[in-house]
Design a protein around this motif. Structure first.
Motif, PDB file in Angstrom:
ATOM      1  N   LYS A  40       0.812  -1.219   0.000  1.00  0.00           N
ATOM      2  CA  LYS A  40       0.000   0.000   0.000  1.00  0.00           C
ATOM      3  C   LYS A  40       0.845   1.269   0.000  1.00  0.00           C
ATOM      4  O   LYS A  40       0.374   2.315  -0.425  1.00  0.00           O
ATOM      5  N   HIS A  41       2.116   1.171   0.391  1.00  0.00           N
ATOM      6  CA  HIS A  41       2.998   2.341   0.362  1.00  0.00           C
ATOM      7  C   HIS A  41       3.321   2.791  -1.067  1.00  0.00           C
ATOM      8  O   HIS A  41       3.837   3.885  -1.259  1.00  0.00           O
ATOM      9  N   GLY A  42       2.995   1.962  -2.082  1.00  0.00           N
ATOM     10  CA  GLY A  42       3.282   2.310  -3.473  1.00  0.00           C
ATOM     11  C   GLY A  42       2.108   2.879  -4.245  1.00  0.00           C
ATOM     12  O   GLY A  42       2.215   3.159  -5.432  1.00  0.00           O
ATOM     13  N   ILE A  43       0.976   3.059  -3.592  1.00  0.00           N
ATOM     14  CA  ILE A  43      -0.227   3.562  -4.256  1.00  0.00           C
ATOM     15  C   ILE A  43       0.058   4.920  -4.881  1.00  0.00           C
ATOM     16  O   ILE A  43       0.697   5.756  -4.245  1.00  0.00           O
ATOM     17  N   PRO A  44      -0.325   5.185  -6.099  1.00  0.00           N
ATOM     18  CA  PRO A  44      -1.146   4.355  -6.977  1.00  0.00           C
ATOM     19  C   PRO A  44      -0.289   3.397  -7.824  1.00  0.00           C
ATOM     20  O   PRO A  44       0.804   3.739  -8.264  1.00  0.00           O
ATOM     21  N   TRP A  45      -0.812   2.208  -8.035  1.00  0.00           N
ATOM     22  CA  TRP A  45      -0.187   1.211  -8.897  1.00  0.00           C
ATOM     23  C   TRP A  45      -0.893   1.248 -10.247  1.00  0.00           C
ATOM     24  O   TRP A  45      -2.101   1.419 -10.310  1.00  0.00           O
ATOM     25  N   ARG A  46      -0.116   1.073 -11.307  1.00  0.00           N
ATOM     26  CA  ARG A  46      -0.724   1.003 -12.636  1.00  0.00           C
ATOM     27  C   ARG A  46      -0.276  -0.288 -13.307  1.00  0.00           C
ATOM     28  O   ARG A  46       0.858  -0.735 -13.122  1.00  0.00           O
ATOM     29  N   ILE A  47      -1.164  -0.860 -14.066  1.00  0.00           N
ATOM     30  CA  ILE A  47      -0.858  -2.109 -14.738  1.00  0.00           C
ATOM     31  C   ILE A  47      -0.008  -1.823 -15.976  1.00  0.00           C
ATOM     32  O   ILE A  47      -0.322  -0.936 -16.755  1.00  0.00           O
ATOM     33  N   VAL A  48       1.105  -2.552 -16.094  1.00  0.00           N
ATOM     34  CA  VAL A  48       1.976  -2.363 -17.247  1.00  0.00           C
ATOM     35  C   VAL A  48       2.016  -3.600 -18.144  1.00  0.00           C
ATOM     36  O   VAL A  48       2.468  -3.514 -19.288  1.00  0.00           O
ATOM     37  N   TRP A  49       1.548  -4.742 -17.636  1.00  0.00           N
ATOM     38  CA  TRP A  49       1.527  -5.960 -18.438  1.00  0.00           C
ATOM     39  C   TRP A  49       0.577  -6.956 -17.784  1.00  0.00           C
ATOM     40  O   TRP A  49       0.492  -7.042 -16.554  1.00  0.00           O
ATOM     41  N   SER A  50      -0.123  -7.729 -18.602  1.00  0.00           N
ATOM     42  CA  SER A  50      -0.929  -8.841 -18.093  1.00  0.00           C
ATOM     43  C   SER A  50      -1.083  -9.879 -19.193  1.00  0.00           C
ATOM     44  O   SER A  50      -0.967  -9.567 -20.381  1.00  0.00           O
ATOM     45  N   GLN A  51      -1.335 -11.104 -18.770  1.00  0.00           N
ATOM     46  CA  GLN A  51      -1.572 -12.192 -19.712  1.00  0.00           C
ATOM     47  C   GLN A  51      -2.595 -13.139 -19.100  1.00  0.00           C
ATOM     48  O   GLN A  51      -2.579 -13.409 -17.903  1.00  0.00           O
ATOM     49  N   LYS A  52      -3.479 -13.630 -19.953  1.00  0.00           N
ATOM     50  CA  LYS A  52      -4.557 -14.527 -19.546  1.00  0.00           C
ATOM     51  C   LYS A  52      -4.119 -15.983 -19.738  1.00  0.00           C
ATOM     52  O   LYS A  52      -3.478 -16.316 -20.740  1.00  0.00           O
ATOM     53  N   PHE A  53      -4.481 -16.838 -18.784  1.00  0.00           N
ATOM     54  CA  PHE A  53      -4.173 -18.263 -18.837  1.00  0.00           C
ATOM     55  C   PHE A  53      -5.440 -19.073 -18.581  1.00  0.00           C
ATOM     56  O   PHE A  53      -6.338 -18.626 -17.868  1.00  0.00           O
ATOM     57  N   GLU A  54      -5.499 -20.239 -19.146  1.00  0.00           N
ATOM     58  CA  GLU A  54      -6.662 -21.114 -18.982  1.00  0.00           C
ATOM     59  C   GLU A  54      -6.638 -21.879 -17.665  1.00  0.00           C
ATOM     60  O   GLU A  54      -7.688 -22.255 -17.157  1.00  0.00           O
ATOM     61  N   THR A  55      -5.437 -22.128 -17.122  1.00  0.00           N
ATOM     62  CA  THR A  55      -5.348 -22.887 -15.870  1.00  0.00           C
ATOM     63  C   THR A  55      -4.566 -22.102 -14.822  1.00  0.00           C
ATOM     64  O   THR A  55      -3.668 -21.310 -15.150  1.00  0.00           O
ATOM     65  N   LYS A  56      -4.896 -22.361 -13.578  1.00  0.00           N
ATOM     66  CA  LYS A  56      -4.180 -21.731 -12.468  1.00  0.00           C
ATOM     67  C   LYS A  56      -2.721 -22.173 -12.476  1.00  0.00           C
ATOM     68  O   LYS A  56      -1.814 -21.379 -12.209  1.00  0.00           O
ATOM     69  N   SER A  57      -2.496 -23.424 -12.796  1.00  0.00           N
ATOM     70  CA  SER A  57      -1.141 -23.970 -12.838  1.00  0.00           C
ATOM     71  C   SER A  57      -0.262 -23.210 -13.831  1.00  0.00           C
ATOM     72  O   SER A  57       0.881 -22.855 -13.525  1.00  0.00           O
ATOM     73  N   ASP A  58      -0.784 -22.957 -15.029  1.00  0.00           N
ATOM     74  CA  ASP A  58      -0.027 -22.216 -16.036  1.00  0.00           C
ATOM     75  C   ASP A  58       0.256 -20.789 -15.581  1.00  0.00           C
ATOM     76  O   ASP A  58       1.339 -20.245 -15.811  1.00  0.00           O
ATOM     77  N   ALA A  59      -0.717 -20.170 -14.933  1.00  0.00           N
ATOM     78  CA  ALA A  59      -0.541 -18.802 -14.441  1.00  0.00           C
ATOM     79  C   ALA A  59       0.549 -18.750 -13.371  1.00  0.00           C
ATOM     80  O   ALA A  59       1.416 -17.869 -13.401  1.00  0.00           O
ATOM     81  N   ILE A  60       0.528 -19.701 -12.460  1.00  0.00           N
ATOM     82  CA  ILE A  60       1.532 -19.719 -11.391  1.00  0.00           C
ATOM     83  C   ILE A  60       2.924 -19.971 -11.958  1.00  0.00           C
ATOM     84  O   ILE A  60       3.900 -19.355 -11.524  1.00  0.00           O
ATOM     85  N   LYS A  61       3.027 -20.842 -12.952  1.00  0.00           N
ATOM     86  CA  LYS A  61       4.326 -21.092 -13.591  1.00  0.00           C
ATOM     87  C   LYS A  61       4.872 -19.805 -14.196  1.00  0.00           C
ATOM     88  O   LYS A  61       6.062 -19.511 -14.074  1.00  0.00           O
ATOM     89  N   MET A  62       4.032 -19.040 -14.866  1.00  0.00           N
ATOM     90  CA  MET A  62       4.473 -17.779 -15.461  1.00  0.00           C
ATOM     91  C   MET A  62       4.835 -16.759 -14.384  1.00  0.00           C
ATOM     92  O   MET A  62       5.836 -16.051 -14.511  1.00  0.00           O
ATOM     93  N   GLU A  63       4.053 -16.695 -13.334  1.00  0.00           N
ATOM     94  CA  GLU A  63       4.348 -15.763 -12.248  1.00  0.00           C
ATOM     95  C   GLU A  63       5.727 -16.056 -11.656  1.00  0.00           C
ATOM     96  O   GLU A  63       6.539 -15.148 -11.445  1.00  0.00           O
ATOM     97  N   ILE A  64       6.011 -17.318 -11.425  1.00  0.00           N
ATOM     98  CA  ILE A  64       7.316 -17.716 -10.879  1.00  0.00           C
ATOM     99  C   ILE A  64       8.437 -17.383 -11.856  1.00  0.00           C
ATOM    100  O   ILE A  64       9.493 -16.882 -11.461  1.00  0.00           O
ATOM    101  N   LYS A  65       8.206 -17.637 -13.127  1.00  0.00           N
ATOM    102  CA  LYS A  65       9.206 -17.335 -14.163  1.00  0.00           C
ATOM    103  C   LYS A  65       9.552 -15.854 -14.156  1.00  0.00           C
ATOM    104  O   LYS A  65      10.728 -15.474 -14.202  1.00  0.00           O
ATOM    105  N   ILE A  66       8.536 -15.002 -14.092  1.00  0.00           N
ATOM    106  CA  ILE A  66       8.766 -13.554 -14.086  1.00  0.00           C
ATOM    107  C   ILE A  66       9.502 -13.140 -12.814  1.00  0.00           C
ATOM    108  O   ILE A  66      10.436 -12.335 -12.863  1.00  0.00           O
TER     109      ILE A  66
END
Length: 80
Positions: A40-66
């Motif tokens: 909350k100390h960084g407010i306001p946050w703005r989105i600079v990138w997002s990607q949609k995934f079909e499975t939670k597993s795929d999303a978590i793998k990408m999150e870890i990779k980043i």
């Protein structure tokens, strides 16, 4: 149901935040309303990138990779 991985940026503290969620709009609202105490100390946050995934597993793998690579480096690789 879809899952999203996203990168936020705060100009106030010059930092990135990487996360994943099922409801991207709601999650960003939570971040910017101070509901996420750890960033909350960084407010306001703005989105600079997002990607949609079909499975939670795929999303978590990408999150870890980043997170391993670092948000700034990851973003630079996306535009190269």
């Amino acid at each position: 149901m879809s899952y999203y991985v996203y990168i936020l940026y705060s100009d106030a503290i010059s930092r990135y935040y990487i996360g994943s969620t099922q409801d991207l709009d709601n999650r960003i609202t939570e971040h910017n309303s101070g509901e996420t105490k750890s960033i909350k100390h960084g407010i306001p946050w703005r989105i600079v990138w997002s990607q949609k995934f079909e499975t939670k597993s795929d999303a978590i793998k990408m999150e870890i990779k980043i997170k391993k690579r670092g948000a700034k480096r990851f973003l630079l690789e996306q535009i190269a």
